[in-house]
Design an enzyme around this catalytic site. Structure first.
Site, PDB file in Angstrom:
ATOM      1  N   HIS A 198      12.925 -24.317  23.642  1.00 15.92           N
ATOM      2  CA  HIS A 198      13.605 -24.812  24.854  1.00 15.92           C
ATOM      3  C   HIS A 198      14.473 -26.022  24.508  1.00 15.92           C
ATOM      4  O   HIS A 198      14.394 -27.083  25.125  1.00 15.92           O
ATOM      5  CB  HIS A 198      12.586 -25.163  25.942  1.00 15.92           C
ATOM      6  CG  HIS A 198      11.789 -23.974  26.409  1.00 15.92           C
ATOM      7  ND1 HIS A 198      12.342 -22.969  27.162  1.00 15.92           N
ATOM      8  CD2 HIS A 198      10.484 -23.643  26.220  1.00 15.92           C
ATOM      9  CE1 HIS A 198      11.409 -22.047  27.416  1.00 15.92           C
ATOM     10  NE2 HIS A 198      10.279 -22.436  26.852  1.00 15.92           N
ATOM     11  N   GLU A 207      11.997 -17.922  23.232  1.00 15.79           N
ATOM     12  CA  GLU A 207      12.603 -17.751  24.559  1.00 15.79           C
ATOM     13  C   GLU A 207      13.996 -17.151  24.539  1.00 15.79           C
ATOM     14  O   GLU A 207      14.521 -16.762  25.593  1.00 15.79           O
ATOM     15  CB  GLU A 207      12.623 -19.081  25.326  1.00 15.79           C
ATOM     16  CG  GLU A 207      13.601 -20.119  24.827  1.00 15.79           C
ATOM     17  CD  GLU A 207      13.063 -20.984  23.695  1.00 15.79           C
ATOM     18  OE1 GLU A 207      13.754 -21.941  23.320  1.00 15.79           O
ATOM     19  OE2 GLU A 207      11.949 -20.695  23.189  1.00 15.79           O
ATOM     20  N   ARG A 250      -3.553 -23.390  23.680  1.00 17.36           N
ATOM     21  CA  ARG A 250      -3.211 -22.106  23.081  1.00 17.36           C
ATOM     22  C   ARG A 250      -3.097 -22.241  21.556  1.00 17.36           C
ATOM     23  O   ARG A 250      -3.048 -23.343  21.026  1.00 17.36           O
ATOM     24  CB  ARG A 250      -1.886 -21.591  23.661  1.00 17.36           C
ATOM     25  CG  ARG A 250      -1.961 -21.168  25.107  1.00 17.36           C
ATOM     26  CD  ARG A 250      -0.590 -20.841  25.678  1.00 17.36           C
ATOM     27  NE  ARG A 250       0.238 -22.026  25.858  1.00 17.36           N
ATOM     28  CZ  ARG A 250       1.484 -22.007  26.328  1.00 17.36           C
ATOM     29  NH1 ARG A 250       2.048 -20.863  26.649  1.00 17.36           N
ATOM     30  NH2 ARG A 250       2.162 -23.132  26.463  1.00 17.36           N
ATOM     31  N   ASP A 295      10.520 -26.819  31.780  1.00 11.82           N
ATOM     32  CA  ASP A 295      10.677 -26.902  30.319  1.00 11.82           C
ATOM     33  C   ASP A 295      12.073 -26.503  29.880  1.00 11.82           C
ATOM     34  O   ASP A 295      12.419 -26.605  28.706  1.00 11.82           O
ATOM     35  CB  ASP A 295       9.610 -26.078  29.584  1.00 11.82           C
ATOM     36  CG  ASP A 295       9.581 -24.616  29.985  1.00 11.82           C
ATOM     37  OD1 ASP A 295      10.418 -24.219  30.822  1.00 11.82           O
ATOM     38  OD2 ASP A 295       8.724 -23.880  29.471  1.00 11.82           O
ATOM     39  N   TYR A 340       8.175 -21.408  20.778  1.00 14.29           N
ATOM     40  CA  TYR A 340       9.022 -21.791  21.908  1.00 14.29           C
ATOM     41  C   TYR A 340       9.674 -23.134  21.575  1.00 14.29           C
ATOM     42  O   TYR A 340       8.983 -24.074  21.145  1.00 14.29           O
ATOM     43  CB  TYR A 340       8.194 -21.956  23.189  1.00 14.29           C
ATOM     44  CG  TYR A 340       7.695 -20.667  23.781  1.00 14.29           C
ATOM     45  CD1 TYR A 340       8.573 -19.715  24.294  1.00 14.29           C
ATOM     46  CD2 TYR A 340       6.325 -20.392  23.856  1.00 14.29           C
ATOM     47  CE1 TYR A 340       8.110 -18.532  24.845  1.00 14.29           C
ATOM     48  CE2 TYR A 340       5.858 -19.216  24.409  1.00 14.29           C
ATOM     49  CZ  TYR A 340       6.747 -18.289  24.909  1.00 14.29           C
ATOM     50  OH  TYR A 340       6.287 -17.118  25.452  1.00 14.29           O
ATOM     51  N   LYS A 388       4.108 -24.117  21.191  1.00 16.89           N
ATOM     52  CA  LYS A 388       5.055 -25.071  21.772  1.00 16.89           C
ATOM     53  C   LYS A 388       5.914 -25.698  20.680  1.00 16.89           C
ATOM     54  O   LYS A 388       5.591 -25.663  19.501  1.00 16.89           O
ATOM     55  CB  LYS A 388       4.310 -26.163  22.543  1.00 16.89           C
ATOM     56  CG  LYS A 388       3.607 -25.661  23.787  1.00 16.89           C
ATOM     57  CD  LYS A 388       4.558 -25.016  24.793  1.00 16.89           C
ATOM     58  CE  LYS A 388       5.459 -26.020  25.486  1.00 16.89           C
ATOM     59  NZ  LYS A 388       6.370 -25.365  26.451  1.00 16.89           N
TER      60      LYS A 388
END
Length: 370
Positions: free
Chosen positions: A96, A118, A15, A270, A94, A75
């Site tokens: 996490h 998120e 991505r 994740d 993101y 990511k």
């Protein structure tokens, strides 16, 4: 604002943080966008597409990080990127954090401003930047689970939808949110016998109303989960607690209650995973086996369908990225409560309670950094 879009370097992550259409919108608002060479190729976007949209192509990731005030990614940064991040640099991606302590400490040490997709949250508690990838991951969980039920891949050797005269596979879905709902839709559409579990009775009533006849709802608790485990073929972990580690609903000792070749797909991996024996895997090596149970725990599942995923993600993130770029992150977060909840780490301070609690770190109220 100067915006950088680096190429994703996590294993098999295809991505990209912004599409050419997104670049066009940012440039149209007066911002400068630098895109790393070949960053969009995995998603089907050539460098020329970005140039036509108004971006400047830079050859290396070091140059992108070096020039940008805001980095837009997909990511979380990996270890090789930590040293590239500058003090006060905004990272919109993101993260996490609660699932990986070294990343949290690295971002604290770098003095970065970390705005996590998120945890951007609306007043109704929905998570608008997690939804598109949760939709992809929920649908993919069934696609991958059906594949790994095949005998050559060490599964039970059962066809998800069965055939006339033969029962279909039984699918148990832990969690009735976006991931669970999309997984249930896919599994039901393929003809499986589906049970979706949640602790929210109102949500179960809603799902019971909208789902087809081959989807049943069941209250989620340890007793009920144990009761279903011996008879189910595919189990999807779809539990999310925003910004915090997911609880372990299936423990190591519960594996003994399952039939050999049962497949576990932990979409929450994740965020720490809701299945105790799950640990993050990659698209290169997606599964492992414990006690004859197949575990599929890829932490970036939507990365396998990057064209769909990148378009879906940019559709959701671009309006927020424009607010940040137009106003600066402080003013944008002060004006928009949804964006404010996305702030996790700011200039060395942990400003998201779930992250602080996960690692026993000092928590600083987000209002004090705005």
């Amino acid at each position: 604002m100067i915006i950088g879009v680096p190429k994703e370097i996590k294993n098999n992550e295809n991505r990209v943080g912004v599409t050419p259409a997104g670049v066009n919108a940012l440039v149209g608002n007066g911002h400068t966008v630098y895109v790393q060479a070949t960053a969009g190729e995995g998603s089907g976007f050539a460098d020329e597409d970005y140039v036509k949209a108004g971006a400047t192509i830079l050859p290396t990731i070091q140059e992108v990080y070096g020039i940008a005030e805001m980095i837009i990614k997909v990511k979380e940064p990996i270890e090789s990127e930590y040293s590239l991040i500058k003090k006060d640099q905004l990272l919109f991606t993101y993260f996490h954090f609660a699932s990986y302590e070294p990343l949290t400490h690295a971002m604290i040490e770098r003095g970065a401003v970390c705005l996590a997709y998120e945890t951007v949250e609306r007043a109704d508690r929905s998570l608008p930047l997690l939804v598109p990838m949760s939709e992809v991951a929920g649908r993919m969980a069934i696609q991958e689970g059906a594949k790994y039920l095949e005998k050559p891949l060490k599964g039970r050797g059962i066809l998800l939808g069965g055939v006339p005269g033969v029962r279909p596979a039984k699918v148990m879905i832990l969690g009735g949110g976006i991931v669970g709902t999309n997984a249930a839709k896919m599994a039901a559409g393929m003809g499986a016998d589906v049970t979706i579990m949640d602790t929210n009775l109102a949500r179960l009533r809603y799902l019971d109303d909208i789902m087809p006849a081959n989807v049943n709802t069941f209250m989620s608790n340890e007793y009920n989960i144990r009761e279903l485990l011996p008879t189910h073929d595919l189990i999807i972990g779809a539990v999310l607690i925003p910004g915090a580690k997911a609880p372990h609903l299936i423990t190591r000792e519960m594996l003994k209650e399952m039939r050999p070749g049962t497949v576990l797909v932990d979409v929450a991996v994740d965020q720490g995973g809701c299945i105790e024996t799950c640990k993050p895997t990659t698209h290169e090596n997606p599964t492992f086996i414990i006690d004859d149970i197949v575990h599929y725990c890829v932490a970036n599942m939507p990365g396998a369908v990057p064209y769909t995923s990148t378009l879906a993600l940019t559709n959701a993130t671009l309006p927020y990225a424009l607010q940040i770029a137009n106003k600066g992150w402080k003013q944008a977060c002060a004006d928009n409560e949804e964006l404010k909840k996305g702030l996790n780490v700011v200039n060395g301070k942990v400003v998201y309670k779930g992250v602080a609690e996960a690692f026993n770190l000092e928590y600083t109220p987000v209002e004090s950094v705005l």
